[in-house]
Design a protein around this motif. Structure first.
Motif, PDB file in Angstrom:
ATOM      1  N   GLN A 158      33.332  34.175  45.110  1.00 14.32           N
ATOM      2  CA  GLN A 158      33.577  32.947  44.357  1.00 14.32           C
ATOM      3  C   GLN A 158      32.964  33.086  42.967  1.00 14.32           C
ATOM      4  OE1 GLN A 158      35.516  30.347  45.738  1.00 14.32           O
ATOM      5  NE2 GLN A 158      35.806  32.063  47.167  1.00 14.32           N
ATOM      6  N   VAL A 159      33.718  32.706  41.961  1.00 15.44           N
ATOM      7  CA  VAL A 159      33.249  32.866  40.593  1.00 15.44           C
ATOM      8  C   VAL A 159      32.147  31.861  40.276  1.00 15.44           C
ATOM      9  CG1 VAL A 159      34.944  31.319  39.504  1.00 15.44           C
ATOM     10  CG2 VAL A 159      34.012  33.273  38.225  1.00 15.44           C
ATOM     11  N   THR A 160      31.130  32.317  39.547  1.00 15.22           N
ATOM     12  CA  THR A 160      30.045  31.456  39.079  1.00 15.22           C
ATOM     13  C   THR A 160      30.309  31.091  37.616  1.00 15.22           C
ATOM     14  OG1 THR A 160      28.734  33.375  38.404  1.00 15.22           O
ATOM     15  CG2 THR A 160      28.408  32.554  40.655  1.00 15.22           C
TER      16      THR A 160
ATOM     17  N   HIS B   7      32.557  40.355  42.422  1.00 16.84           N
ATOM     18  CA  HIS B   7      32.048  39.366  41.476  1.00 16.84           C
ATOM     19  C   HIS B   7      31.042  40.026  40.548  1.00 16.84           C
ATOM     20  CE1 HIS B   7      29.292  36.130  40.069  1.00 16.84           C
ATOM     21  NE2 HIS B   7      30.455  35.545  39.831  1.00 16.84           N
TER      22      HIS B   7
ATOM     23  N   ALA C 168      28.953  37.940  33.091  1.00 15.29           N
ATOM     24  CA  ALA C 168      30.110  38.767  32.734  1.00 15.29           C
ATOM     25  C   ALA C 168      30.138  39.138  31.257  1.00 15.29           C
ATOM     26  CB  ALA C 168      31.399  38.054  33.124  1.00 15.29           C
TER      27      ALA C 168
ATOM     28  N   GLU D 230      41.221  36.173  32.047  1.00 15.86           N
ATOM     29  CA  GLU D 230      42.089  36.714  33.086  1.00 15.86           C
ATOM     30  C   GLU D 230      43.062  37.725  32.481  1.00 15.86           C
ATOM     31  OE1 GLU D 230      44.002  33.808  35.560  1.00 15.86           O
ATOM     32  OE2 GLU D 230      42.288  32.441  35.444  1.00 15.86           O
TER      33      GLU D 230
ATOM     34  N   GLY E 241      30.005  34.098  35.522  1.00 10.53           N
ATOM     35  CA  GLY E 241      30.513  35.328  36.120  1.00 10.53           C
ATOM     36  C   GLY E 241      32.010  35.502  35.990  1.00 10.53           C
ATOM     37  N   ALA E 242      32.501  36.591  36.599  1.00 15.09           N
ATOM     38  CA  ALA E 242      33.925  36.894  36.619  1.00 15.09           C
ATOM     39  C   ALA E 242      34.257  37.603  37.921  1.00 15.09           C
ATOM     40  CB  ALA E 242      34.316  37.766  35.432  1.00 15.09           C
ATOM     41  N   ILE E 243      35.501  37.458  38.364  1.00 20.05           N
ATOM     42  CA  ILE E 243      36.017  38.198  39.513  1.00 20.05           C
ATOM     43  C   ILE E 243      36.963  39.276  38.987  1.00 20.05           C
ATOM     44  CG2 ILE E 243      37.227  38.087  41.712  1.00 20.05           C
ATOM     45  CD1 ILE E 243      34.701  36.438  41.697  1.00 20.05           C
TER      46      ILE E 243
ATOM     47  N   ALA F 281      39.588  36.078  37.404  1.00 17.03           N
ATOM     48  CA  ALA F 281      38.997  34.735  37.244  1.00 17.03           C
ATOM     49  C   ALA F 281      37.723  34.855  36.435  1.00 17.03           C
ATOM     50  CB  ALA F 281      38.696  34.098  38.609  1.00 17.03           C
ATOM     51  N   VAL F 282      37.465  33.849  35.599  1.00 19.21           N
ATOM     52  CA  VAL F 282      36.220  33.819  34.824  1.00 19.21           C
ATOM     53  C   VAL F 282      35.587  32.438  34.954  1.00 19.21           C
ATOM     54  CG1 VAL F 282      36.967  35.555  33.159  1.00 19.21           C
ATOM     55  CG2 VAL F 282      37.378  33.131  32.683  1.00 19.21           C
ATOM     56  N   GLY F 283      34.266  32.403  34.852  1.00 17.76           N
ATOM     57  CA  GLY F 283      33.544  31.146  34.897  1.00 17.76           C
ATOM     58  C   GLY F 283      33.665  30.372  33.597  1.00 17.76           C
TER      59      GLY F 283
END
Length: 353
Positions: free
Chosen positions: A22-24, A129, A133, A82, A27-29, A72-74
């Motif tokens: 799960q993105v924070t 994750h 990021a 993305e 953070g980034a996925i 995904a990015v926070g």
């Protein structure tokens, strides 16, 4: 998502379905397209490095040489979006300490080693994750392959930082590289690109032949000679200017130091095993008398990756030349087991997750 999960040290990893990360907010996925299988993963798989406080525990997802695309990015991330194609250095910084703020994120005061501690699960998985990021992601140049760039997460960039930033490698210098695994072969290639003459040392002829294709001027099979430092001294006439321990056992560390000439520099890249637990005896008096330097080098600051990319763009460096094969996620355990007897050559890379 699918992931290769550590259940017991030294036993095969289990391929499981685990929760998606799960993105924070910071953070980034990243969706994985490639991840190298590194000897450091072998250390984590073996349960080494408890003396460093980073022993991998049951449930850990290993893997720290990833490349892929951001999915995904926070809300606080400003430098990435993305769809961006990125590599992820293993030495994750928090982005706030004095080391990170001064461009030395690889030695962050709160360093998070990707794939070795539960706080940062690794990249032997479909997604990973990345905390902080903006600090830790590295944008890849247009048109490059994730497989070709996988070594930039650890081995290739580690060798580059050590030789280009930490040691003083000049044109025509002699550089000895002790241990021709993935980071050692990367060091051979990079030292050659920097204009040095390279002596590659290993026990396996196949690895020494690979070193020649990557720029080694001379090779030494350590199993065929009684005195490895003596051989290097003879080849280089007055001893190596820079010598690299790219493995991390007592023998290669000591041989590296003893291979040097006066005012030479020993570069320590390899981390030790259970046998040494971080402590190696050295010829201290000889180091004093010859003014030999002992230099440690960890990863690479993310802020300096453009130096590698500029050399790649002009054909001076080719990270893909060190990639030896591509495999699937289910093959990871076999590759780790092969590393026990140093049977892998170059960098095996996962590209099927």
């Amino acid at each position: 998502m699918r992931a290769a999960v550590l259940k017991e040290h030294g036993e095969p990893l289990e391929i499981e379905e685990v929760d998606d990360p799960q993105v924070t907010p910071d953070g980034a996925i990243v969706e994985m397209e490639a991840c190298g299988i590194c000897r450091s993963d072998w250390h984590g798989w073996q349960g080494d490095w408890d003396w460093l406080g980073i022993q991998s525990e049951e449930g850990q997802i290993l893997g720290h040489e990833p490349a892929g695309h951001v999915i995904a990015v926070g809300e606080n991330v400003t430098r990435f979006a993305e769809g961006d194609h990125v590599a992820i250095p293993f030495n994750l910084g928090d982005g706030t300490c004095i080391e990170c703020r001064t461009g030395h994120g690889n030695t962050c005061e709160n360093l998070m080693p990707l794939g070795f501690v539960k706080e940062v699960q690794g990249a032997f998985a479909e997604e990973v994750h990345v905390p902080a990021a903006d600090q830790n992601l590295v944008a890849l140049p247009d048109g490059v392959s994730s497989v070709d760039m996988a070594g930039l997460g650890c081995r290739f960039m580690t060798a580059f930082h050590g030789l280009a930033h930490r040691a003083d490698v000049g044109a025509g210098d002699w550089v000895a590289v002790h241990g021709c695994g993935g980071v050692g072969l990367s060091a051979v290639h990079i030292a050659d690109a920097l204009g040095a003459n390279v002596v590659a040392v290993d026990l396996i002829d196949e690895k020494l032949e690979r070193a020649k294709t990557l720029g080694a001027t001379e090779t030494v099979n350590a199993g065929d000679v009684e005195d490895v430092p003596g051989e290097v001294q003879a080849i280089t006439d007055r001893g190596a200017n820079v010598s690299v321990d790219a493995l991390g056992i007592a023998t290669t560390c000591q041989n590296s130091v003893l291979s040097l000439g006066r005012r030479g520099q020993h570069l320590q890249i390899g981390l030790t095993t259970e046998d040494e637990q971080g402590m190696v005896s050295l010829p201290t008096d000889a180091m004093v008398m010859q003014e030999i330097e002992f230099i440690g080098s960890l990863g690479m600051p993310p802020t300096r990756y453009d130096e590698i990319f500029r050399m790649v763009a002009t054909g001076k460096l080719d990270p893909s030349a060190v990639v030896s094969e591509t495999v699937g996620l289910e093959d990871v355990s076999d590759k780790l087991a092969a590393m026990t007897d140093f049977e892998t050559v170059g960098i095996p890379v996962i590209e099927r997750f």
